[in-house]
Scaffold this active site. Structure first.
Site, PDB file in Angstrom:
ATOM      1  N   LYS A  98       7.166  12.240 -19.089  1.00  0.00           N
ATOM      2  CA  LYS A  98       6.316  11.137 -19.446  1.00  0.00           C
ATOM      3  C   LYS A  98       5.281  10.569 -18.691  1.00  0.00           C
ATOM      4  CE  LYS A  98       6.716   6.825 -19.958  1.00  0.00           C
ATOM      5  NZ  LYS A  98       5.630   6.250 -19.874  1.00  0.00           N
ATOM      6  N   GLU A 155      11.135   7.382  -6.460  1.00  0.00           N
ATOM      7  CA  GLU A 155       9.940   7.024  -5.678  1.00  0.00           C
ATOM      8  C   GLU A 155       9.364   5.693  -6.133  1.00  0.00           C
ATOM      9  OE1 GLU A 155       6.853   6.449  -3.857  1.00  0.00           O
ATOM     10  OE2 GLU A 155       5.771   8.002  -4.778  1.00  0.00           O
ATOM     11  N   CYS A 193       1.042   3.603  -3.460  1.00  0.00           N
ATOM     12  CA  CYS A 193       2.450   3.278  -3.204  1.00  0.00           C
ATOM     13  C   CYS A 193       2.719   3.193  -1.413  1.00  0.00           C
ATOM     14  CB  CYS A 193       3.733   3.980  -3.801  1.00  0.00           C
ATOM     15  SG  CYS A 193       3.294   5.822  -3.602  1.00  0.00           S
ATOM     16  N   GLU A 195       4.207  -6.044  -3.088  1.00  0.00           N
ATOM     17  CA  GLU A 195       3.419  -5.053  -3.119  1.00  0.00           C
ATOM     18  C   GLU A 195       2.298  -5.552  -4.206  1.00  0.00           C
ATOM     19  OE1 GLU A 195       4.647  -1.509  -5.598  1.00  0.00           O
ATOM     20  OE2 GLU A 195       3.623  -0.256  -4.008  1.00  0.00           O
TER      21      GLU A 195
HETATM   22  P1  NAD Z   1       6.336   0.665 -13.874  1.00  0.00           P
HETATM   23  O1  NAD Z   1       7.211   1.101 -12.986  1.00  0.00           O
HETATM   24  O2  NAD Z   1       6.372  -0.284 -14.888  1.00  0.00           O
HETATM   25  O3  NAD Z   1       5.872   2.270 -14.713  1.00  0.00           O
HETATM   26  C1  NAD Z   1       5.817   3.394 -14.287  1.00  0.00           C
HETATM   27  C2  NAD Z   1       6.185   4.328 -15.320  1.00  0.00           C
HETATM   28  O4  NAD Z   1       7.600   4.002 -15.781  1.00  0.00           O
HETATM   29  C3  NAD Z   1       5.655   4.306 -16.503  1.00  0.00           C
HETATM   30  O5  NAD Z   1       5.377   5.719 -17.163  1.00  0.00           O
HETATM   31  C4  NAD Z   1       6.123   3.362 -17.465  1.00  0.00           C
HETATM   32  O6  NAD Z   1       5.625   3.793 -18.893  1.00  0.00           O
HETATM   33  C5  NAD Z   1       7.423   3.709 -17.257  1.00  0.00           C
HETATM   34  N1  NAD Z   1       8.416   2.664 -17.545  1.00  0.00           N
HETATM   35  C6  NAD Z   1       8.155   1.450 -17.575  1.00  0.00           C
HETATM   36  N2  NAD Z   1       9.400   0.655 -17.889  1.00  0.00           N
HETATM   37  C7  NAD Z   1      10.516   1.733 -17.894  1.00  0.00           C
HETATM   38  C8  NAD Z   1      11.681   1.680 -18.371  1.00  0.00           C
HETATM   39  N3  NAD Z   1      12.436   0.437 -18.636  1.00  0.00           N
HETATM   40  N4  NAD Z   1      12.486   2.669 -18.391  1.00  0.00           N
HETATM   41  C9  NAD Z   1      11.879   3.880 -18.176  1.00  0.00           C
HETATM   42  N5  NAD Z   1      10.383   4.076 -17.929  1.00  0.00           N
HETATM   43  C10 NAD Z   1       9.872   2.964 -17.852  1.00  0.00           C
HETATM   44  O7  NAD Z   1       4.816   0.527 -13.088  1.00  0.00           O
HETATM   45  P2  NAD Z   1       3.506  -0.453 -13.743  1.00  0.00           P
HETATM   46  O8  NAD Z   1       4.019  -1.408 -14.576  1.00  0.00           O
HETATM   47  O9  NAD Z   1       2.616   0.593 -14.266  1.00  0.00           O
HETATM   48  O10 NAD Z   1       3.083  -1.003 -12.381  1.00  0.00           O
HETATM   49  C11 NAD Z   1       3.919  -2.155 -11.874  1.00  0.00           C
HETATM   50  C12 NAD Z   1       3.904  -1.913 -10.468  1.00  0.00           C
HETATM   51  O11 NAD Z   1       4.456  -0.916  -9.992  1.00  0.00           O
HETATM   52  C13 NAD Z   1       2.582  -1.831  -9.652  1.00  0.00           C
HETATM   53  O12 NAD Z   1       2.092  -3.360  -9.629  1.00  0.00           O
HETATM   54  C14 NAD Z   1       2.985  -1.570  -8.250  1.00  0.00           C
HETATM   55  O13 NAD Z   1       3.438  -2.452  -7.507  1.00  0.00           O
HETATM   56  C15 NAD Z   1       3.894  -0.684  -8.764  1.00  0.00           C
HETATM   57  N6  NAD Z   1       3.741   0.909  -8.895  1.00  0.00           N
HETATM   58  C16 NAD Z   1       4.226   1.516  -8.032  1.00  0.00           C
HETATM   59  C17 NAD Z   1       3.647   3.046  -7.953  1.00  0.00           C
HETATM   60  C18 NAD Z   1       4.149   3.971  -7.084  1.00  0.00           C
HETATM   61  O14 NAD Z   1       3.755   4.956  -6.944  1.00  0.00           O
HETATM   62  N7  NAD Z   1       5.370   3.483  -6.265  1.00  0.00           N
HETATM   63  C19 NAD Z   1       2.995   3.623  -9.010  1.00  0.00           C
HETATM   64  C20 NAD Z   1       2.269   2.676 -10.096  1.00  0.00           C
HETATM   65  C21 NAD Z   1       2.762   1.410  -9.941  1.00  0.00           C
END
Ligand code: NAD
Ligand code: MN
Length: 493
Positions: A198, A272, A306, A403
């Protein structure tokens, strides 16, 4: 050099020497459909719910396309297709043949690299220079590298007979949409697993384009299934009892939710998560190179990285010189149209993310921190943030601990290597770090004391598919890339 001299030199550079004519890449080169379906069992299928959501281009707020929202029934269908493909075809196929399919995906991506770079920049907001020179070449390198492993797993793990786990559920973020898909899909396929993946809800387009390419590669149906949707869809994947392994990249917050959901099951997982890397500059470092490394480490990809070097730690003796040079370099960064080849910093990925960044900055103002932002012009529409330096911070401030995930750099000074290490390790994260010094022994001593998965020395943000990547502490569990990244997809007993 006085402030005044610096300012004069800067305006000279900008007005007379450093102005560029626009050099945009053409969006006409790519075909984007109005609506995309789910990719299940080798076919594009409508979602059971009939619901769709849109993804915008964050540089102009225009809707790019509609994407199907996968619910429980759709995820069930995708997992069933992946299971059937695993048991019936993929795990039975000679490993050499599996490798050929992965090579074919890599070669087709090479042929369509330009198309993928353009759509990646349109959907995510990242500058074309980055999607063209970093994301897509790394995507291709990942598929080539893992294609090579497919028939050599016995050599990677001598003395055991490595077996695939079965079906992998994979959930990825929006900061490197296609690259994260490659980091997930390539090792899974090379080790004989099938996949339900996804993409993030703000950047699904390149994954659906990859689905089209996978069809063209004649990959057996069900080996790769791509479902779109937001957190709810992700949760259906996490909860699915017939998925053998979860691979997740995203926020620490969601990582913890996933970890709880996996507790007590025998399913494997790798996470990750976030980071808060320090870039440590010692007084014997090559200052001009360090400035480039700092800029590359945090302003690259709008700080949507990240492992970004979001905390600058400078040894006292060179702090003034370094900050002056850094500000001067920051003023030359061009913020704007992601499709323009001159752009250094593109659009922030979404309104939500921009608000999160601005929230941190207004808190900084309230806490008497000093904010330096460059003076560049910003486009009227879209989501933008100028490169930002935050001075006068202390270790307990939220902006130093958490972050931000934007082009925002905090700066602190230190006196001794021990102090630098202690500041570096004093956050909940441990994904990456950087050390800049002329002295090799200092690199090893300090590098070994930093509790983080990746340490760069006299460089920053360099990636290679052969090199394992992953975090300590709240930055995650498990490694991706290299031999280390193969084992989480294998039964090794
Ligand atoms: P997120 O963790 O909410 O989303 C990442 C992925 O997980 C997306 O595909 C999302 O649809 C999915 N997701 C969201 N909630 C979920 C759940 N309960 N169960 C399973 N999957 C779920 O990240 P975001 O909202 O896009 O960003 C929030 C923060 O995350 C950012 O501010 C940043 O700090 C961090 N981030 C980190 C990385 C990284 O590479 N480590 C990447 C993007 C964001
Ligand atoms: Mn988008």
């Amino acid at each position: 050099m006085s402030e005044k001299e610096l300012t004069t030199r800067q305006s000279l550079r900008f007005d007379e020497l450093w102005s560029y004519d626009p050099a945009p890449e053409s969006p006409d080169y790519v075909k984007i459909k109005e609506q995309y379906q789910l990719f299940i069992d080798g076919k594009f299928q409508e979602p059971e719910s009939g619901n769709y959501f849109d993804s915008v281009n964050p540089s102009n707020e225009e809707v790019l396309a509609l994407f199907a929202e996968a619910g429980k029934k759709d995820v069930d269908k995708a997992v069933a297709a992946a299971r059937k493909a695993h048991n019936g075809v993929w795990s039975k196929m000679p490993a050499k043949e599996r490798g050929k399919y992965i090579y074919r995906i890599a070669r087709l991506l090479q042929e369509r690299a330009r198309e993928f770079a353009i759509i990646e920049s349109m959907d995510s907001g990242k500058p074309i220079r980055e999607s063209r020179d970093i994301d897509i070449p790394q995507v291709i390198a990942h598929f080539f590298y893992h294609a090579g492993w497919a028939d050599k797993l016995k050599y990677a793990f001598p003395g055991v007979d490595p077996k695939p786990l079965g079906v992998a559920g994979q959930i990825i973020p929006w900061n490197f949409p296609l690259l994260m898909a490659a980091w997930k899909i390539a090792p899974a396929l090379a080790t004989g697993n099938t996949v339900v993946i996804k993409p993030a809800e703000t950047t699904p387009l390149s994954a659906l384009k990859l689905a089209e390419l996978i069809q063209d590669a004649d990959l057996p149906p069900g080996v790769v299934n791509i479902v779109t949707g937001a957190g709810e869809t992700g949760m259906e994947i996490v909860r699915h009892p017939d998925i053998d392994k979860i691979a997740f990249t995203g926020s620490t917050e969601v990582g913890k939710i996933i970890q709880k959901a996996m507790a007590g099951t025998d399913r494997k997982y790798t996470l990750e998560l976030g980071g808060k890397a320090a870039n440590i500059i010692f007084d014997d470092a090559p200052v001009n190179q360090a400035v480039e490394g700092i800029v590359n480490g945090i302003f690259f990809n709008q700080g949507h990285v990240c492992c970004a070097g979001s905390r600058l730690l400078v040894q006292e003796g060179i702090a003034d010189e370094l900050v002056q040079k850094l500000k001067m370099r920051m003023e030359t960064l061009i913020v704007g149209d992601p499709l323009d080849k001159n752009t250094d910093i593109g659009a922030i990925n979404s309104k939500v993310q921009l608000d999160r960044i601005l929230g941190f900055l207004s808190e900084s103002v309230e806490s008497d921190q000093r904010i330096y932002q460059t003076k560049c012009d910003l486009p009227e529409k879209g989501y933008w943030c100028r490169p930002t330096l935050v001075e006068n911070v202390s270790q307990s401030h939220r902006i130093v601990q958490e972050e931000v995930f934007g082009p925002v750099l905090t700066i602190q000074t230190f006196r001794t290597p021990a102090e630098a290490v202690s500041l570096t390790n004093n956050t909940p994260y441990g994904l990456s770090g950087g050390v800049w010094t002329d002295k090799g022994s200092k690199i090893f001593k300090v590098g070994k004391s930093i509790r983080a998965g990746v340490i760069w020395a006299n460089t920053f943000n360099k990636f290679d598919p052969t090199s394992p990547f992953g975090g300590y502490k709240e930055s995650g569990i498990g490694r991706e890339g290299g031999i280390h990244g193969l084992s989480p997809y294998l039964e090794l007993s």
